[in-house]
Design a protein around this motif. Structure first.
Motif, short mmCIF file in Angstrom:
data_model
loop_
_atom_site.label_atom_id
_atom_site.label_comp_id
_atom_site.label_asym_id
_atom_site.label_seq_id
_atom_site.Cartn_x
_atom_site.Cartn_y
_atom_site.Cartn_z
N PRO A 19 0.82 -1.22 0.00
CA PRO A 19 0.00 0.00 0.00
C PRO A 19 0.85 1.27 0.00
O PRO A 19 0.51 2.26 -0.65
CB PRO A 19 -0.81 -0.11 1.30
CG PRO A 19 -0.89 -1.57 1.56
CD PRO A 19 0.41 -2.15 1.06
N ALA A 23 1.03 4.15 -2.90
CA ALA A 23 0.82 5.58 -2.64
C ALA A 23 1.98 6.40 -3.21
O ALA A 23 1.78 7.47 -3.78
CB ALA A 23 0.67 5.82 -1.14
N TYR A 137 2.33 7.67 6.84
CA TYR A 137 1.38 7.04 5.92
C TYR A 137 0.61 6.01 6.72
O TYR A 137 1.16 4.97 7.12
CB TYR A 137 2.07 6.40 4.71
CG TYR A 137 1.04 5.85 3.76
CD1 TYR A 137 0.19 6.70 3.07
CD2 TYR A 137 0.88 4.48 3.57
CE1 TYR A 137 -0.80 6.22 2.23
CE2 TYR A 137 -0.10 3.99 2.72
CZ TYR A 137 -0.94 4.86 2.06
OH TYR A 137 -1.91 4.39 1.24
N THR A 139 -1.62 3.14 7.17
CA THR A 139 -2.16 2.04 6.35
C THR A 139 -3.47 1.50 6.91
O THR A 139 -4.11 0.66 6.29
CB THR A 139 -1.14 0.89 6.28
OG1 THR A 139 -0.67 0.63 7.61
CG2 THR A 139 0.04 1.22 5.38
N ASN A 214 -5.02 6.09 4.31
CA ASN A 214 -5.63 5.29 3.24
C ASN A 214 -7.10 5.07 3.55
O ASN A 214 -7.54 3.98 3.90
CB ASN A 214 -4.90 3.96 3.09
CG ASN A 214 -5.35 3.23 1.83
OD1 ASN A 214 -6.16 3.75 1.06
ND2 ASN A 214 -4.83 2.03 1.61
N GLY A 245 -7.61 7.82 0.01
CA GLY A 245 -7.93 6.48 -0.45
C GLY A 245 -9.30 6.35 -1.09
O GLY A 245 -10.00 7.33 -1.28
N PRO A 246 -9.70 5.12 -1.38
CA PRO A 246 -8.92 3.91 -1.17
C PRO A 246 -7.74 3.79 -2.15
O PRO A 246 -7.94 3.92 -3.36
CB PRO A 246 -9.91 2.77 -1.45
CG PRO A 246 -11.27 3.39 -1.47
CD PRO A 246 -11.07 4.82 -1.83
N VAL A 247 -6.55 3.56 -1.55
CA VAL A 247 -5.38 3.25 -2.37
C VAL A 247 -5.27 1.73 -2.41
O VAL A 247 -5.00 1.10 -1.39
CB VAL A 247 -4.09 3.85 -1.76
CG1 VAL A 247 -2.86 3.43 -2.55
CG2 VAL A 247 -4.18 5.36 -1.67
N ASN A 369 -6.81 -3.31 4.78
CA ASN A 369 -6.75 -3.47 3.32
C ASN A 369 -7.86 -4.38 2.83
O ASN A 369 -8.46 -4.13 1.78
CB ASN A 369 -5.38 -4.03 2.91
CG ASN A 369 -4.28 -3.04 3.21
OD1 ASN A 369 -4.13 -2.04 2.52
ND2 ASN A 369 -3.54 -3.29 4.29
N SER A 460 -10.95 12.48 -2.46
CA SER A 460 -9.63 11.89 -2.21
C SER A 460 -8.61 12.42 -3.22
O SER A 460 -7.45 12.67 -2.88
CB SER A 460 -9.68 10.36 -2.31
OG SER A 460 -10.47 9.84 -1.27
#
Ligand SMILES: COc1cc(-c2[o+]c3cc(O)cc([O-])c3cc2O[C@@H]2O[C@H](CO)[C@H](O)[C@H](O)[C@H]2O)cc(OC)c1O
Ligand SMILES: O=c1ccn([C@@H]2O[C@H](COP(=O)(O)OP(=O)(O)O)[C@@H](O)[C@H]2O)c(=O)[nH]1
Length: 483
Positions: A19, A23, A137, A139, A214, A245-247, A369, A460
């Motif tokens: 992830p 990004a 970042y 996650t 995210n 996100g969503p990434v 995720n 986003s």
């Protein structure tokens, strides 16, 4: 002059490494060629994770993206004394501090930002020393970020154990929160010495320039607002939250579809229940027996990703093995469910499975995720959280988003779920009934919101543009030697 670079410091692990790389690639594209990305690679703690990361690095390098480069950090001694996974990762990061500093100071271009993972708080100090803007970042979702930021306040408000308190917690931007959804690290203050990690991380995060999360604002708006207004940090403005996100790293389907996908091709639309407990996805035998009993009795179709026990159970070293199905499953289970069920004993292509029209529901451990992937494809969930952020994530799914049918689990019995309860929830999700119907409808609506969020001009995408611009403006030349 060489273009400014964004330095990424990811931790290993399926839910963390990719992830963050994804990004980083989006930052590259978003900057229109103005930035490059430098990934600092810490040696992975297990041979399996090392192989995984090496394969991913090779893939990125082979893709010809010359603005992304990888730098290996030297090995450090793995800590043997620690209070749990959180402190274990933080200690490793602390050892890497001088290497991170040297790697950044040795770069032959201006540095625009250092972006670290949830666990990498020591790196925020390195960035501050070098005068480089720093971003966490995140996650996981904004709810987990809020719990970390708000934990020093909660600690004062509830002097005793959260697990023993009456009533619900008042957490800004959320409906009343039952203490039972807190991460284990918070729930048992006295028992879990890692509890201090929580409070310290919450405080340390205030040193960051911003949080890149995210998530999409639509998923967690009230929580993001609460963080932005300083309601989680005693009125002190928190670093800016960028919900980008969503990434999700989506790759084109392989030429030869995976066996699980081929099996799904033969099933009716929205008929199959996916059961998968994440990249560490291992369950003790009593839970396996309850799931088997529920799936056998429910008569619904299912695809169950069932992994075997790890060879090493130490924090950070737990890697599931391929399952010996004959040993793990109750006698006769495979015969009795033949035709309507597939048990897959090794890693499965979860995203391709969730993307398949035959999948109608997902029993998930609520790793962030997995949640984003399920929402992206509009699949409603049955949350069976096991650890870490997962109970709080499950609360979001049921009590805020309404995209999941609640599953009663006994946290005091290691998150045990009775077969009859699972059978009831599966029938509700896949069969008739108001609760399941509402969850299915909400999942479709949230899918649309997720896709809109990352479209050009969506919230986003707009947050991402602001972030890219801020990072571009923050670029500095790091002095080669400190005075
Ligand atoms: C990096 O390797 C591991 C990470 C975790 C882990 O631990 C953890 C502990 C907490 O108190 C709060 C957390 O949020 C948290 C998160 C976490 O990592 C996983 O993150 C994913 C995406 O962020 C996902 O949401 C998963 O649910 C989390 O488990 C744990 C671990 O082994 C148990 C690791 O090896
Ligand atoms: O058999 C599996 C199990 C997991 N995953 C992927 O591994 C990641 C798991 O991350 P998550 O945050 O859900 O949980 P974690 O594994 O970190 O607990 C997700 O992208 C899943 O799609 C997968 O592809 N196949």
């Amino acid at each position: 002059m060489a273009k400014p670079t964004v330095v990424l410091l990811p931790v290993w692990g399926a839910g963390h490494f990719m992830p963050m790389i994804e990004a980083g690639k989006r930052l590259l594209r978003g900057s229109g060629g103005a930035l490059s990305v430098t990934v600092l690679l810490m040696p992975a703690p297990t041979p399996e994770a090392a192989v995984d990361i090496a394969a991913q690095v090779k893939r990125e390098e082979a893709s010809g993206a010359d603005d992304i480069r990888f730098r290996h950090l030297p090995a450090v001694d793995m800590p043997t004394v620690h209070t749990g996974i959180e402190e274990w990762v933080s200690l490793i990061l602390r050892c890497h501090g001088p290497h991170v500093r040297a790697a950044i100071a040795g770069l032959d271009c201006p540095v625009a930002a250092l972006v670290t993972d949830i666990f990498c708080t020591p790196a925020l100090d390195v960035a501050a020393e070098l005068g480089v803007p720093s971003y966490v970042y995140f996650t996981s979702g904004a709810v987990m970020l809020e719990l970390l930021l708000y934990s020093p306040v909660l600690d004062e408000e509830v002097p005793g154990e959260f697990s023993e308190m009456d009533g619900a917690l008042n957490i800004p931007g959320l409906p009343p929160v039952p203490p039972s959804v807190l991460p284990a690290t918070m729930l048992h203050k006295k028992k879990m010495s890692t509890y201090r990690w929580f409070l310290e991380t919450g405080r340390c995060y205030m040193k960051a320039t911003g949080f890149i999360v995210n998530t999409a604002a639509e998923l967690e708006q009230s929580v993001i607002d609460a963080i932005a207004d300083g309601r989680c940090t005693r009125g002190v403005p928190a670093p800016t939250v960028y919900a980008i996100g969503p990434v999700i790293a989506l790759t084109p389907p392989p030429e030869q579809p995976h066996e699980c996908v081929r099996w799904l091709d033969a099933q009716p639309p929205a008929s199959v229940l996916l059961v998968c407990f994440g990249s560490k996805g291992l369950l003790p035998p009593p839970k396996v027996r309850e799931i088997a009993a529920a799936l056998e009795r429910s008569e619904h179709r299912f695809l169950w990703v069932l992994r075997g026990p790890p060879k090493d159970s130490r924090p950070g070293q737990r890697v599931p093995t391929d399952a010996m199905l004959d040993e793990l499953l109750p006698e006769g289970f495979l015969d009795k469910t033949k035709g309507r069920g597939l048990v897959w004993p090794t890693r499965a292509p979860q995203k391709d499975i969730l993307a398949h029209a035959a999948v109608g529901g997902f029993v998930t451990h609520c790793g962030w995720n997995s949640i984003l992937e399920s929402l992206w494809f509009g699949v409603p969930m049955l949350p069976w959280p096991l650890d870490n952020d997962q109970h709080a994530n499950a609360f979001l799914l049921v009590s805020v988003l309404g995209v999941a049918v609640p599953l009663r689990l006994d946290r005091e019995r290691d998150n045990f779920v009775e077969a009859a309860e699972l059978e009831r929830a599966v029938s509700s999700l896949l069969g008739g009934g108001e609760v399941g119907r509402k969850a299915r409808e909400k999942a479709v609506a949230v899918k649309a919101a997720c896709r809109k969020a990352v479209e050009k001009g969506g919230p986003s995408d707009a947050a991402f543009q602001r972030l890219t611009e801020e990072i571009r403006r923050g670029a500095i030349n790091v002095p080669k030697k400190r005075d």
